[in-house]
Write a protein that holds these residues in place. Structure first.
Motif, short mmCIF file in Angstrom:
data_model
loop_
_atom_site.label_atom_id
_atom_site.label_comp_id
_atom_site.label_asym_id
_atom_site.label_seq_id
_atom_site.Cartn_x
_atom_site.Cartn_y
_atom_site.Cartn_z
N GLY B 41 0.82 -1.22 0.00
CA GLY B 41 0.00 0.00 0.00
C GLY B 41 0.85 1.26 0.00
N LEU B 42 1.93 1.24 -0.77
CA LEU B 42 2.84 2.39 -0.84
C LEU B 42 2.86 2.94 -2.27
CD1 LEU B 42 6.17 1.38 0.98
CD2 LEU B 42 4.54 3.13 1.69
N SER B 43 3.23 4.22 -2.40
CA SER B 43 3.44 4.79 -3.74
C SER B 43 4.85 4.41 -4.21
CB SER B 43 3.31 6.31 -3.69
OG SER B 43 4.41 6.85 -2.97
N LYS B 44 5.03 4.51 -5.52
CA LYS B 44 6.36 4.23 -6.08
C LYS B 44 7.40 5.19 -5.48
CE LYS B 44 7.53 1.80 -10.09
NZ LYS B 44 7.01 1.24 -11.33
N GLY B 45 6.98 6.46 -5.32
CA GLY B 45 7.87 7.47 -4.74
C GLY B 45 8.33 7.06 -3.34
N ALA B 46 7.37 6.55 -2.55
CA ALA B 46 7.70 6.12 -1.19
C ALA B 46 8.69 4.96 -1.22
CB ALA B 46 6.43 5.71 -0.44
N PHE B 47 8.47 4.02 -2.18
CA PHE B 47 9.42 2.90 -2.31
C PHE B 47 10.83 3.42 -2.53
CE2 PHE B 47 12.04 -0.10 -4.56
CZ PHE B 47 11.79 -1.30 -3.93
N TYR B 48 10.94 4.33 -3.52
CA TYR B 48 12.28 4.81 -3.88
C TYR B 48 12.87 5.73 -2.81
CZ TYR B 48 11.99 2.56 -8.39
OH TYR B 48 11.91 1.61 -9.38
N HIS B 49 12.01 6.18 -1.90
CA HIS B 49 12.53 6.91 -0.74
C HIS B 49 13.37 5.96 0.13
CE1 HIS B 49 12.72 9.41 2.80
NE2 HIS B 49 12.19 8.44 3.50
N TYR B 50 12.92 4.71 0.19
CA TYR B 50 13.63 3.74 1.02
C TYR B 50 14.76 3.01 0.27
CZ TYR B 50 10.04 4.30 4.56
OH TYR B 50 9.21 4.82 5.52
N PHE B 51 14.48 2.63 -0.97
CA PHE B 51 15.44 1.79 -1.71
C PHE B 51 15.62 2.26 -3.14
CE2 PHE B 51 13.52 -1.07 1.47
CZ PHE B 51 14.67 -1.30 2.22
N ALA B 52 16.85 2.19 -3.63
CA ALA B 52 17.15 2.61 -5.00
C ALA B 52 16.72 1.55 -6.02
CB ALA B 52 18.64 2.88 -5.17
N SER B 53 16.53 0.31 -5.57
CA SER B 53 16.21 -0.78 -6.50
C SER B 53 15.67 -1.98 -5.73
CB SER B 53 17.46 -1.19 -7.25
OG SER B 53 18.43 -1.68 -6.32
N LYS B 54 15.15 -2.94 -6.47
CA LYS B 54 14.68 -4.20 -5.87
C LYS B 54 15.86 -4.92 -5.22
CE LYS B 54 13.37 -7.98 -8.25
NZ LYS B 54 12.61 -8.95 -9.11
N GLU B 55 17.02 -4.81 -5.88
CA GLU B 55 18.24 -5.43 -5.38
C GLU B 55 18.65 -4.84 -4.01
OE1 GLU B 55 22.16 -4.94 -7.41
OE2 GLU B 55 21.15 -6.23 -8.87
N ALA B 56 18.55 -3.52 -3.90
CA ALA B 56 18.90 -2.85 -2.64
C ALA B 56 17.96 -3.31 -1.53
CB ALA B 56 18.85 -1.33 -2.80
N LEU B 57 16.68 -3.48 -1.88
CA LEU B 57 15.72 -3.99 -0.90
C LEU B 57 16.12 -5.39 -0.45
CD1 LEU B 57 11.87 -3.81 -1.01
CD2 LEU B 57 13.01 -5.97 -0.57
N LEU B 58 16.50 -6.23 -1.42
CA LEU B 58 16.91 -7.60 -1.08
C LEU B 58 18.10 -7.60 -0.14
CD1 LEU B 58 16.38 -10.67 -1.82
CD2 LEU B 58 18.44 -10.44 -3.19
#
Lengths: 229, 229
Positions: B41-58
């Motif tokens: 339930g997040l916006s794309k902007g919010a995601f990129y606030h936390y992580f630069a990529s899916k890899e960074a999240l991993l």
């Protein structure tokens, strides 16, 4: 225009030679496929006939370099005057000598290869080298185990372990190269020598040999490798 | 629309929870950033606030999982009734227990992570785990060395070597998982158990302990890990 017809193996060798020259002089990152085909006098189509990518070319180059080194070191490995431990030490000594001879090239390539963004390249090269060296090392270990002068009940697995262990040298080597480039050689040479010595001791212990039997390190080696000309 | 205001750490935790659930159920490759933000339930902007990529999240997820595992195993590491060797064995035993508990998840993730095309992912995760575990292992080795019950004169370097060695398990584990998926468990379980046993012996020898002191392998462990439910 005169079209020179060359055998595919000759073209492949020339292509690898050109790429090697460019990677060593400019660095891998700064060399494009276009640079390589211009230098080699090949069309793009011909390049892709041999390799799917610049990365695939690098892998082939790594395999060739590993095979060439092993070929040069082969007489040492076949010296029947020495036992398996003696030949292992001769192999390490020969490989140090080759590294010092190639030091300027090695400095150029290693600096690029160890960068975090080049982790895929590093692995391709590591896998190529490992594939060439593992069977040779496994055969030496098997012989030494049978002769009762070292302990390696599963020579293939032990060879894989000892080669895996050499990867602890990577980050230390990379850091040392960067420091040496900044004119600071003493401290990184000391750290690299110490790490090489520890790697040697780890090999000794895995093979149940007294510490210091397998000589990976050598006085002055790290300095000869690191010191800019 | 009611906008729920949550503290950034709460959002981050939720984001990691969602991603973990999706990676475990669908696999890393089959999960997109869009899937994750929809679920969280997040916006794309919010995601990129936390992580630069899916890899960074991993990578963050890997660090969290490594920290959680260590946290769960910490009581074993602090058990003052045991010496450093006893605690190292308790740590391995605890880590086996955790792995068996998480086996279905581990099978899903490992299968993806060990694929040759996922080498960067594998390394990110490996580095995250290594960063968490190295200081703990180094501290145990230092204590054991000081107590004179094992030999690790440079505990930091030896910890790095022992963790480097565990990477020989990767390809064996990957192959075993693929075979087990095809219904063939016996042979890969035997090979994996044997490789774990060899890893344990390598640790023993590097630390100058008798073979079989550090128990990495355990009867039935590989089977419990591999056998599909």
């Amino acid at each position: 225009m005169i079209r020179v017809v060359k055998a595919p193996e000759v073209r492949l060798t020339e292509l690898l030679d050109c790429a090697q020259r460019l990677f060593f002089s400019r660095g891998y990152d700064n060399t494009t496929i276009n640079d390589i085909i211009t230098e080699a006098g090949l069309s793009k189509g011909a390049f892709y006939h041999y390799f799917a990518s610049k990365e695939a070319l690098l892998e082939a180059l790594a395999t060739r370099m590993a095979r060439d080194s092993v070929k040069e070191l082969e007489p040492l490995l076949e010296d029947l005057e020495l036992d398996a431990i003696g030949r292992l030490n001769a192999f390490f000594a020969g490989s140090r000598r080759l590294k010092v001879e190639m030091a300027p090239h090695i400095r150029n390539t290693f600096e690029v290869i160890f960068r975090p963004e080049n982790i895929v390249l590093f692995h391709r090269i590591d896998q190529a080298v490992t594939a060439v060296v593992t069977p040779i090392l496994a055969a030496l270990l098997a012989e030494g185990h049978e002769a009762g002068i070292l302990d390696a009940p599963d020579p293939q697995a032990v060879a894989e372990m000892l080669l895996q262990l050499r990867l602890i040298l990577g980050p230390v080597m990379h850091k040392a190269l960067l420091q040496a480039k900044d004119g600071n050689v003493d401290e990184p040479a000391r750290v690299l020598d110490e790490r090489l010595r520890l790697y040697g001791i780890a090999i000794d212990r895995v093979l149940k040999l007294p510490d210091g039997t397998i000589k990976v390190a050598e006085e002055g080696f790290a300095r000869a490798l690191l010191e800019p000309d």
